[in-house]
Write a protein that holds these residues in place. Structure first.
Motif, mmCIF file in Angstrom:
data_model
loop_
_atom_site.group_PDB
_atom_site.id
_atom_site.type_symbol
_atom_site.label_atom_id
_atom_site.label_comp_id
_atom_site.label_asym_id
_atom_site.label_seq_id
_atom_site.Cartn_x
_atom_site.Cartn_y
_atom_site.Cartn_z
ATOM 1 N N SER A 58 83.951 67.525 112.451
ATOM 2 C CA SER A 58 85.417 67.493 112.306
ATOM 3 C C SER A 58 85.945 68.588 111.371
ATOM 4 O O SER A 58 87.148 68.829 111.310
ATOM 5 C CB SER A 58 85.865 66.107 111.819
ATOM 6 O OG SER A 58 85.250 65.801 110.583
ATOM 7 N N TRP A 59 85.073 69.220 110.630
ATOM 8 C CA TRP A 59 85.509 70.279 109.703
ATOM 9 C C TRP A 59 85.693 71.583 110.478
ATOM 10 O O TRP A 59 84.813 72.427 110.487
ATOM 11 C CB TRP A 59 84.470 70.492 108.599
ATOM 12 C CG TRP A 59 84.275 69.355 107.647
ATOM 13 C CD1 TRP A 59 84.460 68.023 107.881
ATOM 14 C CD2 TRP A 59 83.829 69.449 106.287
ATOM 15 N NE1 TRP A 59 84.153 67.294 106.762
ATOM 16 C CE2 TRP A 59 83.762 68.144 105.767
ATOM 17 C CE3 TRP A 59 83.478 70.520 105.451
ATOM 18 C CZ2 TRP A 59 83.351 67.867 104.463
ATOM 19 C CZ3 TRP A 59 83.059 70.248 104.162
ATOM 20 C CH2 TRP A 59 83.007 68.927 103.666
ATOM 21 N N GLY A 70 91.743 63.963 106.916
ATOM 22 C CA GLY A 70 91.175 63.063 107.913
ATOM 23 C C GLY A 70 89.757 63.451 108.312
ATOM 24 O O GLY A 70 89.139 62.784 109.143
ATOM 25 N N TRP A 71 89.242 64.531 107.746
ATOM 26 C CA TRP A 71 87.889 64.959 108.112
ATOM 27 C C TRP A 71 86.861 63.959 107.614
ATOM 28 O O TRP A 71 87.067 63.285 106.598
ATOM 29 C CB TRP A 71 87.599 66.350 107.516
ATOM 30 C CG TRP A 71 88.371 67.458 108.157
ATOM 31 C CD1 TRP A 71 89.225 67.357 109.210
ATOM 32 C CD2 TRP A 71 88.368 68.837 107.757
ATOM 33 N NE1 TRP A 71 89.754 68.594 109.501
ATOM 34 C CE2 TRP A 71 89.241 69.519 108.630
ATOM 35 C CE3 TRP A 71 87.716 69.568 106.762
ATOM 36 C CZ2 TRP A 71 89.467 70.895 108.541
ATOM 37 C CZ3 TRP A 71 87.937 70.934 106.655
ATOM 38 C CH2 TRP A 71 88.808 71.584 107.550
ATOM 39 N N GLU A 72 85.748 63.875 108.351
ATOM 40 C CA GLU A 72 84.677 62.977 107.921
ATOM 41 C C GLU A 72 84.168 63.356 106.530
ATOM 42 O O GLU A 72 84.179 64.538 106.147
ATOM 43 C CB GLU A 72 83.524 63.031 108.923
ATOM 44 C CG GLU A 72 82.817 64.377 108.978
ATOM 45 C CD GLU A 72 82.126 64.573 110.323
ATOM 46 O OE1 GLU A 72 82.578 65.434 111.105
ATOM 47 O OE2 GLU A 72 81.130 63.864 110.577
ATOM 48 N N ARG A 73 83.761 62.348 105.778
ATOM 49 C CA ARG A 73 83.161 62.506 104.447
ATOM 50 C C ARG A 73 84.132 63.053 103.382
ATOM 51 O O ARG A 73 83.719 63.466 102.308
ATOM 52 C CB ARG A 73 81.918 63.410 104.499
ATOM 53 C CG ARG A 73 80.768 62.845 105.348
ATOM 54 C CD ARG A 73 79.713 63.877 105.535
ATOM 55 N NE ARG A 73 78.574 63.465 106.339
ATOM 56 C CZ ARG A 73 77.452 62.942 105.839
ATOM 57 N NH1 ARG A 73 77.330 62.735 104.555
ATOM 58 N NH2 ARG A 73 76.445 62.636 106.638
ATOM 59 N N VAL A 74 85.440 63.102 103.748
ATOM 60 C CA VAL A 74 86.452 63.579 102.801
ATOM 61 C C VAL A 74 87.460 62.463 102.550
ATOM 62 O O VAL A 74 87.916 61.834 103.498
ATOM 63 C CB VAL A 74 87.214 64.792 103.376
ATOM 64 C CG1 VAL A 74 88.322 65.251 102.429
ATOM 65 C CG2 VAL A 74 86.267 65.941 103.695
ATOM 66 N N ILE A 84 89.756 63.763 96.607
ATOM 67 C CA ILE A 84 89.248 63.045 95.427
ATOM 68 C C ILE A 84 87.815 62.570 95.609
ATOM 69 O O ILE A 84 87.165 62.190 94.659
ATOM 70 C CB ILE A 84 90.148 61.843 95.042
ATOM 71 C CG1 ILE A 84 90.372 60.923 96.232
ATOM 72 C CG2 ILE A 84 91.472 62.323 94.461
ATOM 73 C CD1 ILE A 84 91.019 59.596 95.842
ATOM 74 N N GLU A 85 87.338 62.592 96.850
ATOM 75 C CA GLU A 85 85.985 62.092 97.083
ATOM 76 C C GLU A 85 85.303 62.904 98.175
ATOM 77 O O GLU A 85 85.886 63.127 99.237
ATOM 78 C CB GLU A 85 86.099 60.626 97.517
ATOM 79 C CG GLU A 85 84.893 59.805 97.245
ATOM 80 C CD GLU A 85 85.131 58.321 97.560
ATOM 81 O OE1 GLU A 85 86.209 57.799 97.211
ATOM 82 O OE2 GLU A 85 84.234 57.729 98.163
ATOM 83 N N LEU A 86 84.080 63.359 97.908
ATOM 84 C CA LEU A 86 83.272 64.023 98.926
ATOM 85 C C LEU A 86 81.952 63.270 99.042
ATOM 86 O O LEU A 86 81.180 63.209 98.086
ATOM 87 C CB LEU A 86 83.010 65.490 98.539
ATOM 88 C CG LEU A 86 84.173 66.469 98.679
ATOM 89 C CD1 LEU A 86 83.794 67.846 98.113
ATOM 90 C CD2 LEU A 86 84.598 66.601 100.144
ATOM 91 N N SER A 87 81.740 62.663 100.208
ATOM 92 C CA SER A 87 80.511 61.876 100.417
ATOM 93 C C SER A 87 79.537 62.702 101.245
ATOM 94 O O SER A 87 79.399 62.505 102.444
ATOM 95 C CB SER A 87 80.841 60.574 101.141
ATOM 96 O OG SER A 87 81.857 59.889 100.442
#
Ligand SMILES: *[C@@H]1O[C@H](CO)[C@@H](O)[C@H](O)[C@H]1NC(C)=O
Ligand SMILES: *[C@@H]1O[C@H](CO)[C@@H](O)[C@H](O)[C@H]1NC(C)=O
Ligand SMILES: *[C@@H]1O[C@H](CO)[C@@H](O)[C@H](O)[C@H]1NC(C)=O
Ligand SMILES: *[C@@H]1O[C@H](CO)[C@@H](O)[C@H](O)[C@H]1NC(C)=O
Ligand SMILES: *[C@@H]1O[C@H](CO)[C@@H](O)[C@H](O)[C@H]1NC(C)=O
Ligand SMILES: *[C@@H]1O[C@H](CO)[C@@H](O)[C@H](O)[C@H]1NC(C)=O
Length: 311
Positions: A58-59, A70-74, A84-87
């Protein structure tokens, strides 16, 4: 145009600008951070371990230019739209359980370019666990970890960090509340002094490394200045060496601890219960949980009695 008119038209222009910026922020993530994410992906694509056509699908660069929240892991803050969060844990998802690390995984260990994290100034949580990372690239002149001024949770577990100097760099992230270094290859003494600046630190997990109790002057008592430190996980530092009883008096200074886990350090408990042994831990007045699984058992049982008679 009169001075007054000029003044008002400038004022209107400023308002339009402010409103425009606000609308942009509310519609998607911030441009600088979107570019930052794309640069991060391009770095990961150039890296043999993470490179894959299935990486972060999705990036992608697109025309709307604003949907990266809305991107995954964001995760973004819904008001400010800052990331605020990067998984970014287990980027090679097929890797699965760390027990399955193969010689190929080890051959592909890689270093993360820390400058790539610089755009994310509001980052609260960063998970990089399970990624075969063994170091950092810090570009000279560019900011290092100290640019992550709001980072509260950092998970570097299940990687291949084997150099103490990582702790020195992390000591600059003074906002950290949780630091997780479980399952890495850190060896020898624990450089507690490197972490004394982390005054907000609440949870430190350095289980499953190869730390041992040598160099007592670098001991855990240095962490006594961390008044928020409540959870300390030291399990199984026995890949090569172990913590032995020499760390107990040092741990007894960490009076804010509510949870202390020393499980599976098989050299613990050899000195017995007296001064310098388990008895030292009775100073930990706030302790609620003490995990001693697989520590020499009779002493552990004795200590649990001590806790009960000394609430
Ligand atoms: C989002 O940002 C606002 C403004 O800084 C802050 O008040 C709020 O707590 C943040 N929300 C989250 C979930 O971080
Ligand atoms: C690290 O990232 C920064 C920012 O994108 C870049 O300028 C620098 O060249 C990179 N360094 C290496 C060694 O890749
Ligand atoms: C990197 O962090 C250290 C603190 O650990 C700091 O002293 C140093 O100035 C920083 N370097 C840059 C280039 O920001
Ligand atoms: C650990 O990292 C430091 C700083 O990057 C470096 O100077 C040192 O040589 C490294 N030590 C080992 C054993 O790799
Ligand atoms: C550290 O991270 C690992 C992997 O994500 C997790 O299993 C473990 O519970 C974490 N430790 C703490 C104290 O949260
Ligand atoms: C502790 O670890 C270091 C580095 O691996 C090693 O040189 C030293 O002998 C170990 N000490 C003990 C008591 O095992």
């Amino acid at each position: 145009m009169g001075v007054l008119q000029y003044y008002f038209s400038m004022k209107v222009l400023m308002w339009v600008l402010v409103v425009f910026v606000q609308i942009r922020e509310h519609n998607g993530c911030l441009e600088e951070e979107r570019i930052g994410l794309l640069q991060l992906k391009s770095f990961l694509m150039s890296n043999p371990y993470t490179s894959s056509e299935h990486l972060l699908p999705s990036w992608v660069e697109d025309d709307s230019k604003s949907e990266c929240c809305g991107w995954e892991r964001v995760t973004c803050n819904s008001t400010t739209r800052h990331v605020i969060e990067l998984s970014l844990d287990n980027l090679k998802s097929s890797l699965g359980n760390p027990y399955y690390y193969t010689p190929e995984t080890v051959a592909e260990v890689w270093s993360l370019n820390v400058s790539l994290l610089e755009p994310f100034k509001e980052l609260r949580s960063l998970d990089l666990s399970l990624n075969a990372i063994n170091g950092w690239i810090v570009d000279e002149g560019l900011e290092n970890f100290s640019s992550l001024r709001n980072l509260e949770s950092l998970n570097l577990g299940y990687n291949f960090f084997n150099n103490h100097s990582i702790l020195q760099s992390l000591g600059a992230i003074t906002s950290l509340k949780t630091l997780n270094l479980t399952w890495n290859g850190l060896v020898g003494y624990f450089p507690a002094q490197a972490l004394v600046g982390l005054r907000n630190l609440n949870t430190l997990d350095i289980s499953n490394n190869c730390f041992n109790g040598t160099l007592p002057n670098q001991g855990f008592e240095r962490l006594a200045v961390l008044k928020n430190l409540q959870t300390l996980i030291l399990d199984e530092n026995c890949f090569e060496n172990c913590f032995d009883d020499s760390i107990l008096p040092s741990l007894s200074r960490l009076t804010s601890l509510t949870t202390l886990s020393l499980a599976k350090n098989v050299d613990l408990g050899l000195r017995g219960n007296g001064e310098g042994g388990w008895e030292s831990l009775s100073r930990l007045e706030n302790l609620e949980i003490l995990d001693l699984v697989s520590v020499t058992s009779t002493r552990a049982v004795f200590y649990s009695h001590l806790l009960q008679s000394n609430p």
